[in-house]
Scaffold this motif. Structure first.
Motif, short mmCIF file in Angstrom:
data_model
loop_
_atom_site.label_atom_id
_atom_site.label_comp_id
_atom_site.label_asym_id
_atom_site.label_seq_id
_atom_site.Cartn_x
_atom_site.Cartn_y
_atom_site.Cartn_z
N MET A 1 1.19 -1.65 0.07
CA MET A 1 0.30 -0.25 -0.26
C MET A 1 1.03 0.83 0.06
N SER A 2 0.45 2.26 -0.37
CA SER A 2 1.45 3.45 -1.60
C SER A 2 1.54 4.24 0.45
N GLU A 3 2.14 5.40 0.75
CA GLU A 3 1.54 5.87 1.44
C GLU A 3 1.14 7.06 1.72
N ALA A 4 0.32 7.12 0.43
CA ALA A 4 -0.47 8.39 -0.19
C ALA A 4 -1.74 7.23 0.53
N ALA A 5 -2.29 5.98 -0.15
CA ALA A 5 -3.15 5.01 0.40
C ALA A 5 -3.58 4.76 2.15
N SER A 6 -2.36 4.86 2.40
CA SER A 6 -2.03 5.08 4.13
C SER A 6 -3.20 6.07 4.83
N ASN A 7 -2.76 7.26 4.92
CA ASN A 7 -3.63 8.14 4.62
C ASN A 7 -5.17 8.90 4.56
N ILE A 8 -5.93 7.71 3.84
CA ILE A 8 -6.66 7.59 3.46
C ILE A 8 -7.92 7.36 4.39
N GLU A 9 -9.00 7.82 4.56
CA GLU A 9 -10.10 7.37 5.46
C GLU A 9 -10.63 6.34 5.14
N TRP A 10 -10.78 5.32 4.94
CA TRP A 10 -11.15 3.98 4.33
C TRP A 10 -12.62 3.32 4.94
N ILE A 11 -13.85 2.67 4.44
CA ILE A 11 -14.88 2.27 4.42
C ILE A 11 -14.60 1.45 4.66
N THR A 12 -14.72 -0.15 5.04
CA THR A 12 -14.61 -1.60 4.97
C THR A 12 -15.65 -2.45 4.81
N ALA A 13 -15.53 -3.92 4.25
CA ALA A 13 -16.97 -4.78 4.04
C ALA A 13 -15.78 -5.72 3.81
N SER A 14 -16.88 -6.65 4.25
CA SER A 14 -16.41 -7.94 3.17
C SER A 14 -17.64 -8.91 3.65
N ALA A 15 -17.07 -10.29 1.95
CA ALA A 15 -18.14 -10.76 1.72
C ALA A 15 -17.98 -12.59 1.55
N LEU A 16 -18.29 -13.48 1.36
CA LEU A 16 -17.63 -14.52 1.05
C LEU A 16 -18.30 -15.01 -0.32
#
Length: 98
Positions: A1-16
């Motif tokens: 993951m790039s440094e820029a991506a690590s500063n982004i606020e992510w909403i996460t989800a998962s599915a099978l």
């Protein structure tokens, strides 16, 4: 993951992934079409994979080669990120409406 991506606020989800053939061409296209309806940046990966891919790129999604019974992780960032993550997880859980 790039440094820029690590500063982004992510909403996460998962599915099978419940399709016995995994995340092949037809489901990949359905997923990318849905992802493109959102303004948010959307990325996915298989649970055991380190690299996130752009969920709006059919080629990148198919290259994941996510197999049957694999938890698919989804993350989104942007104005409609929560809706995007939820919608993509729902699509996967519905077996891509197939």
């Amino acid at each position: 993951m790039s440094e820029a991506a690590s500063n982004i606020e992510w909403i996460t989800a998962s599915a099978l992934i419940v399709d016995e053939t995994g995340l092949h061409a037809r489901p990949a296209v359905k997923l990318t079409k849905l992802a493109k309806t959102f303004e948010a940046s959307v990325e996915i990966r298989g649970e055991a994979q380190e690299r996130w891919v752009n969920a709006k790129s059919p080629n990148a999604v198919m290259k994941l080669k996510a197999a049957y019974n694999t938890p698919l992780q989804i993350r989104a960032s942007g104005p409609d990120a929560a809706a995007a993550a939820e919608a993509l997880a729902d699509l996967v859980e519905r077996n891509f409406d197939g």
